[in-house]
Motif scaffolding. Sequence first.
Motif, PDB file in Angstrom:
ATOM      1  N   LYS A   8       0.826  -1.205   0.000  1.00 52.51           N
ATOM      2  CA  LYS A   8       0.000   0.000   0.000  1.00 52.51           C
ATOM      3  C   LYS A   8       0.862   1.258   0.000  1.00 52.51           C
ATOM      4  N   ARG A   9       1.935   1.200   0.755  1.00 52.46           N
ATOM      5  CA  ARG A   9       2.852   2.345   0.836  1.00 52.46           C
ATOM      6  C   ARG A   9       3.482   2.607  -0.530  1.00 52.46           C
ATOM      7  N   ASN A  10       3.829   1.551  -1.259  1.00 50.92           N
ATOM      8  CA  ASN A  10       4.420   1.706  -2.589  1.00 50.92           C
ATOM      9  C   ASN A  10       3.430   2.341  -3.563  1.00 50.92           C
ATOM     10  N   VAL A  56       1.312   7.232  -6.470  1.00 57.94           N
ATOM     11  CA  VAL A  56       0.160   8.111  -6.705  1.00 57.94           C
ATOM     12  C   VAL A  56       0.481   9.540  -6.254  1.00 57.94           C
ATOM     13  N   VAL A  57       1.051   9.693  -5.068  1.00 57.21           N
ATOM     14  CA  VAL A  57       1.400  11.029  -4.563  1.00 57.21           C
ATOM     15  C   VAL A  57       2.486  11.656  -5.437  1.00 57.21           C
ATOM     16  N   LEU A  62      10.655   8.924  -0.378  1.00 54.24           N
ATOM     17  CA  LEU A  62      10.283   9.400   0.956  1.00 54.24           C
ATOM     18  C   LEU A  62       9.113   8.596   1.523  1.00 54.24           C
ATOM     19  N   ILE A  63       8.086   8.386   0.719  1.00 56.39           N
ATOM     20  CA  ILE A  63       6.878   7.726   1.206  1.00 56.39           C
ATOM     21  C   ILE A  63       7.036   6.209   1.253  1.00 56.39           C
ATOM     22  N   SER A  64       7.627   5.632   0.205  1.00 52.25           N
ATOM     23  CA  SER A  64       7.732   4.166   0.156  1.00 52.25           C
ATOM     24  C   SER A  64       8.802   3.640   1.103  1.00 52.25           C
ATOM     25  N   LYS A  65       9.789   4.468   1.389  1.00 53.65           N
ATOM     26  CA  LYS A  65      10.943   4.063   2.197  1.00 53.65           C
ATOM     27  C   LYS A  65      11.602   2.814   1.600  1.00 53.65           C
ATOM     28  N   LYS A  79      12.127   0.199  -9.287  1.00 54.59           N
ATOM     29  CA  LYS A  79      10.978  -0.060 -10.162  1.00 54.59           C
ATOM     30  C   LYS A  79       9.903   1.009  -9.982  1.00 54.59           C
ATOM     31  N   LEU A  80       9.742   1.501  -8.771  1.00 52.92           N
ATOM     32  CA  LEU A  80       8.691   2.489  -8.504  1.00 52.92           C
ATOM     33  C   LEU A  80       8.911   3.790  -9.269  1.00 52.92           C
TER      34      LEU A  80
END
Length: 136
Positions: free
Chosen positions: A2-4, A9-10, A76-79, A84-85
């Motif tokens: 979910k974090r990824n 999205v952000v 920052l968000i996914s840590k 790939k992200l």
Amino acid sequence: MKRNILSVVVGLATAIITFLIAETINGNLHPAPTTLDYKNTIAVRAFYENQPISLWLLVLAGWVIGSLLCGFLIKLISKSDNKKLPIIAGCILTLSAVANFFSLPHPTWFIVVGLLVFIPSTLLGHKLYKLKSNGQ
């Protein structure tokens, strides 16, 4: 997971907002004539073909800054160090640029640069966060 997803999205939303800010600034610096009929493809093509290079460079600057922010926020968000992200986000941004290329006329050099800018910029933004966090 979910974090990824949230990070992408952000990141994409931030990139799009940055692009819109650059386009707004560009619209103020290089306004289209109020008489321009966007349904008249010949008139639209003539308008864009006669724009100064500063218009196109400002668009590219917005794309680079937005993509850098996108990659930075993904990290920052996914840590996650998962590259790939930002690559996925960069591909989505590239595809959105391709759609833009079909909707309005663009110089050939701009299309070439535009196709090459998003993935490296999102990866660099992702890496910049890593450099920042290692420096502290």
